[in-house]
Structure formats: C-alpha cells, structure tokens
Enzyme design. Structure first.
Site, PDB file in Angstrom:
ATOM      1  N   GLU A   1       0.810  -1.210   0.000  1.00 51.94           N
ATOM      2  CA  GLU A   1       0.000   0.000   0.000  1.00 51.94           C
ATOM      3  C   GLU A   1       0.848   1.267   0.000  1.00 51.94           C
ATOM      4  O   GLU A   1       1.943   1.312   0.555  1.00 51.94           O
ATOM      5  CB  GLU A   1      -0.922   0.006   1.227  1.00 51.94           C
ATOM      6  CG  GLU A   1      -1.914  -1.141   1.176  1.00 51.94           C
ATOM      7  CD  GLU A   1      -2.981  -1.070   2.255  1.00 51.94           C
ATOM      8  OE1 GLU A   1      -4.164  -1.205   1.898  1.00 51.94           O
ATOM      9  OE2 GLU A   1      -2.665  -0.883   3.439  1.00 51.94           O
TER      10      GLU A   1
ATOM     11  N   CYS B   1       6.275  -7.321   7.076  1.00 54.43           N
ATOM     12  CA  CYS B   1       7.374  -6.800   7.902  1.00 54.43           C
ATOM     13  C   CYS B   1       7.856  -7.909   8.819  1.00 54.43           C
ATOM     14  O   CYS B   1       7.087  -8.781   9.203  1.00 54.43           O
ATOM     15  CB  CYS B   1       6.862  -5.616   8.733  1.00 54.43           C
ATOM     16  SG  CYS B   1       8.171  -4.642   9.517  1.00 54.43           S
TER      17      CYS B   1
ATOM     18  N   CYS C   1       1.484  -2.490  15.934  1.00 54.10           N
ATOM     19  CA  CYS C   1       1.420  -2.190  14.497  1.00 54.10           C
ATOM     20  C   CYS C   1       0.723  -3.308  13.743  1.00 54.10           C
ATOM     21  O   CYS C   1       1.080  -4.476  13.874  1.00 54.10           O
ATOM     22  CB  CYS C   1       2.839  -1.998  13.954  1.00 54.10           C
ATOM     23  SG  CYS C   1       2.880  -1.644  12.189  1.00 54.10           S
TER      24      CYS C   1
ATOM     25  N   CYS D   1       3.280   8.443   1.581  1.00 55.65           N
ATOM     26  CA  CYS D   1       3.832   7.456   2.502  1.00 55.65           C
ATOM     27  C   CYS D   1       4.077   6.169   1.719  1.00 55.65           C
ATOM     28  O   CYS D   1       3.148   5.543   1.221  1.00 55.65           O
ATOM     29  CB  CYS D   1       2.846   7.245   3.652  1.00 55.65           C
ATOM     30  SG  CYS D   1       3.429   6.053   4.855  1.00 55.65           S
TER      31      CYS D   1
ATOM     32  N   CYS E   1       6.283  -5.416  15.768  1.00 59.77           N
ATOM     33  CA  CYS E   1       5.971  -4.435  16.817  1.00 59.77           C
ATOM     34  C   CYS E   1       4.520  -4.683  17.247  1.00 59.77           C
ATOM     35  O   CYS E   1       3.644  -4.853  16.400  1.00 59.77           O
ATOM     36  CB  CYS E   1       6.139  -3.009  16.285  1.00 59.77           C
ATOM     37  SG  CYS E   1       7.828  -2.683  15.725  1.00 59.77           S
TER      38      CYS E   1
ATOM     39  N   CYS F   1      -1.122   5.654  10.272  1.00 64.87           N
ATOM     40  CA  CYS F   1       0.112   4.985  10.678  1.00 64.87           C
ATOM     41  C   CYS F   1      -0.187   3.639  11.309  1.00 64.87           C
ATOM     42  O   CYS F   1      -1.004   3.539  12.217  1.00 64.87           O
ATOM     43  CB  CYS F   1       0.854   5.781  11.752  1.00 64.87           C
ATOM     44  SG  CYS F   1       1.316   7.403  11.266  1.00 64.87           S
TER      45      CYS F   1
HETATM   46  N1  SAH Z   1       9.513   0.143  10.133  1.00 65.54           N
HETATM   47  C1  SAH Z   1       9.647   1.586  10.082  1.00 65.54           C
HETATM   48  C2  SAH Z   1       8.675   2.190   9.125  1.00 65.54           C
HETATM   49  C3  SAH Z   1       7.227   2.102   9.565  1.00 65.54           C
HETATM   50  S1  SAH Z   1       6.774   3.721   9.905  1.00 65.54           S
HETATM   51  C4  SAH Z   1       9.519   2.136  11.479  1.00 65.54           C
HETATM   52  O1  SAH Z   1       9.230   1.367  12.385  1.00 65.54           O
HETATM   53  O2  SAH Z   1       9.772   3.314  11.690  1.00 65.54           O
HETATM   54  C5  SAH Z   1       5.298   3.629  10.641  1.00 65.54           C
HETATM   55  C6  SAH Z   1       5.239   4.503  11.882  1.00 65.54           C
HETATM   56  O3  SAH Z   1       3.935   4.324  12.425  1.00 65.54           O
HETATM   57  C7  SAH Z   1       6.221   4.039  12.926  1.00 65.54           C
HETATM   58  O4  SAH Z   1       6.633   5.081  13.744  1.00 65.54           O
HETATM   59  C8  SAH Z   1       5.357   3.088  13.703  1.00 65.54           C
HETATM   60  O5  SAH Z   1       5.891   2.837  14.953  1.00 65.54           O
HETATM   61  C9  SAH Z   1       4.053   3.840  13.759  1.00 65.54           C
HETATM   62  N2  SAH Z   1       2.906   2.971  14.035  1.00 65.54           N
HETATM   63  C10 SAH Z   1       2.801   1.649  13.812  1.00 65.54           C
HETATM   64  N3  SAH Z   1       1.592   1.192  14.210  1.00 65.54           N
HETATM   65  C11 SAH Z   1       0.912   2.256  14.694  1.00 65.54           C
HETATM   66  C12 SAH Z   1      -0.403   2.434  15.204  1.00 65.54           C
HETATM   67  N4  SAH Z   1      -1.242   1.407  15.299  1.00 65.54           N
HETATM   68  N5  SAH Z   1      -0.764   3.669  15.575  1.00 65.54           N
HETATM   69  C13 SAH Z   1       0.084   4.712  15.446  1.00 65.54           C
HETATM   70  N6  SAH Z   1       1.322   4.616  14.955  1.00 65.54           N
HETATM   71  C14 SAH Z   1       1.745   3.386  14.577  1.00 65.54           C
END
Ligand code: SAH
Length: 375
Positions: A105, A125, A132, A118, A129, A354
């Site tokens: 996406e 991935c 996420c 974005c 995390c 995000c």
């Molecule tokens: N792997 C990279 C790129 C992903 S960026 C990284 O971790 O930075 C996506 C951003 O959104 C990251 O800061 C991630 O931590 C955040 N994110 C992931 N899941 C989220 C959620 N459910 N709500 C808000 N932010 C989230």
C-alpha cells in the site's frame, strides 16, 4: 524449417524487460546492450522519470523505427492498482499489485501547504511491533527499487503531476513510513531514492524525504552518508524493558546504541532535526514521568518529537491515550525546548493511518526468498 519448440515456448511467455525502475547506470547498460548510443539512455531517462510517459510512441525526439524496436523489446509498466480509496479527509490509499501478484500500500496525505506520500519498502514486515497492524503480517518479500519508485509514479499519474518539476505540486514530500522496515531493504530503498532525488528524475530533494526506522543501528550512518535524507526514529518507549516489549528489535539494538547513532547522524543539525516518533498508548508509555525521561534521553541530539495517537486495528491489544494525557506529555516535551506536535490521524476511515497498512499478500510456501535481516 523445423521449429525449436522450447525456444518458441520461452519467447512467447517471456515478459518484455521493464525499464521503469532502472537507475541511470542500469539504463545506460541496457541501452548499450541494445546497441544504442549512450545519449539515448539520457533521452529515455527524461521521458520515463521527468515526463512519466508509459508509451514509447510519444517519445518524439527518437526516430520512429527506434521507438518501434524499443517497444518490441521493452515495457514501461506500472504496477496494477488493485484498489484505490479516498478518505473523507482527502487522504488517498492505493493497493498496488506487482508482477508476482504480491501487494503493498501507498498513501497520499494532502495538507494545505504540502502533500506527503507514505511509501512502503517491503510486503509485510519482520519486526512484529506489538502495536502495528503491518507487524501482524509476516514478511513476504522486499520490494525492488523499481517497485518503490513506481509507488511515487503511480501517485503522480493519479494526481496529474507530470512533468516532474511541477509548480504547486500536491506531492511534495516522501516519507518511508509505509509497510516494512526500510533499513532492512537498504540497497533497493537507496537505489529508488537516487532516482527520486535526481534533479532530472522525479526531482524530490533529500530535504523532502524522511526515512523512518525502528532502529537498525548499523545501517543508520550509511543512510545518512549516502542518501542524506531526514531520519525518523520509532522510539515509543524510554526504558529498554518496555521498548523491547513494544519493538522487539530493541533487544538487538537497545536505546543507548540507537541514540548514539542519532547523535552522530551525518547532516543532522538544529536546522535539520531527527524526528522521534512516539506512539501514545493508554497506560503503557504515556505518563508525565516518561515524558521527562524522554527529554533527558534526547539531550544533545538535534531532535523533534512527533506524538502519534495510537491508531486502532481489529484485535489490537492497546487503546489510544486520552487527549489530556497526550496534551500533558506534549507540554513536558515542549517546555523542555523541543517541538512536540501531535500527529493528526489521517485516513483512519480507510485504514490508511500509521500502522494500519496491511495487504492480503501471503507467503508462498517454499518459494519465499525472504532476505536475511541485516547484521
Ligand atoms: N519500520 C519503520 C517504518 C514504519 S513507519 C519504522 O518502524 O519506523 C510507521 C510509523 O507508524 C512508525 O513510527 C510506527 O511505529 C508507527 N505505528 C505503527 N503502528 C501504529 C499504530 N497502530 N498507531 C500509530 N502509529 C503506529
């Protein structure tokens, strides 16, 4: 004359080589193998990345016969758009399907003074995390450089923003914050960004590009030295204990090592600060004491903090912090002299915010060529 069955069968299924996604040197090599002079590669580069054309026939400064020979052997393909959605707030999301049917996406977030795309770097991935949604989808594969560049090109097609240096663009900024960990696919991300940053290519400057990482420490210096893009760090916690729970990569690269890499990030300065992303999880990481500890940790780093209200997804084990908790946290960071804006969730209604990105791509059994995580 007897037919060579094998050869016939092969050539009838062979896809023409796609030129979209090739870097300058690759395009030059391809053209020289094709028997064309080197200035032809420069002309093609201009048509592909500056003008965004998808048909050799419109390349009017190339002789007709040459265009026809190119068209017989090469393609100017975009990935297929398998779904396009528009949010109530104007955010757009494209689900792209690549040649092997895997999907990822891309999200465009319009704002009054700019528009941010974005971009995803992987299908799925490896990082898992816990907050996420993408992390619940196991890694399918890395995206190729061409597949990363194509996300920007598809957005430009949809926004009608060719040729490249367009006044009043709706696509001014790029964040590598989509699906995947960009520093686990560094070579392809770097090759893609070189096309994007090329002034005669997509012409988006490194100052308008931000790479977000969960903290692949050994790759951070290289990213700064070679690409010079802005850096964002998904920090999310101020103790190793909690950060390891939220971002398991922390076990390998703990907070102190991560912050040390930030302290020495090439090109960062008070004018070009490193962004620390901090997802606000109710009762987990959102106390004023944690805000104070964050300030202490960031001492000496040209930093700004981005507070991200947690975006929910089905079955997520967290809730978003209250507005009051987010405001109190932001105040502590702000009063210590850091900018600490709260990121407005965009495109939540189409799961474009995000951490909400996830495709239905699945790992093909046995044929997966998942990369070994770096280091
Ligand atoms: N792997 C990279 C790129 C992903 S960026 C990284 O971790 O930075 C996506 C951003 O959104 C990251 O800061 C991630 O931590 C955040 N994110 C992931 N899941 C989220 C959620 N459910 N709500 C808000 N932010 C989230």
């Amino acid at each position: 004359m007897p037919l060579d069955i094998a050869e016939t069968a092969n050539s009838s299924i062979a896809e023409p080589t796609n030129l979209v996604g090739l870097g300058r040197d690759e395009l030059k090599a391809e053209m020289s193998a094709f028997g064309a002079e080197s200035f032809r590669a420069r002309q093609l580069w201009h048509w592909i990345y500056h003008r965004g054309v998808t048909d050799f026939a419109v390349m009017t400064n190339l002789a007709k016969g040459f265009r026809e020979r190119l068209a017989a052997q090469y393609a100017l393909r975009r990935p297929e758009i398998s779904r396009a959605q528009v949010s109530r707030d104007g955010t757009r999301k494209w689900l792209l399907r690549f040649a092997d049917a895997q999907e990822a996406e891309t999200v465009h977030i319009p704002e009054s003074d700019r528009g941010t795309l974005c971009v995803s770097s992987q299908v799925g991935c490896t990082l898992t995390c816990t907050f996420c949604h993408t992390g619940t989808q196991r890694l399918v594969r890395n995206l190729g450089a061409g597949e990363i560049v194509a996300q920007i090109m598809v957005a430009r097609d949809a926004l009608g923003e060719w040729p490249s240096p367009h006044e009043d663009r709706q696509l001014t900024n790029i964040v590598l914050m989509g699906m995947g960990e960009p520093l686990y696919n560094y070579d392809n991300v770097a090759a893609a960004m070189k096309i994007v940053m090329d002034p005669e290519g997509l012409a988006i400057s490194k100052r308008k590009i931000t790479l977000s990482t969960a903290g692949v420490v050994p790759m951070i210096a290289r990213c700064g030295a070679e690409l010079g893009v802005n850096l964002a760090i998904s920090l999310h916690a101020v103790t190793d204990e909690l950060r390891t729970e939220l971002v398991p990569l922390n076990r390998k690269y703990p907070i102190a090592d991560l912050l040390e890499a930030c302290r020495t990030y090439p090109g960062s300065s008070n004018a070009r600060r490193i962004t620390f992303e901090y997802v606000m999880l109710k009762g987990i990481n959102d106390s004023p004491a944690e805000a104070r500890e964050l300030v202490r940790l960031l001492k000496g780093i040209p930093a700004k903090v981005n507070l991200i209200p947690f975006n929910p997804w089905p079955g997520a084990p967290y809730e978003c912090s209250t507005d009051a908790a987010i405001a109190a946290f932001s105040d502590v960071v702000f009063n210590a002299g850091y900018s600490a804006p709260v990121r407005t969730p965009r495109g939540r209604d189409i799961s474009a915010a995000c951490g909400q990105l996830k495709s239905d791509s699945i790992r093909a059994r046995r044929t997966v060529t998942a990369p070994a995580p770096a280091a």
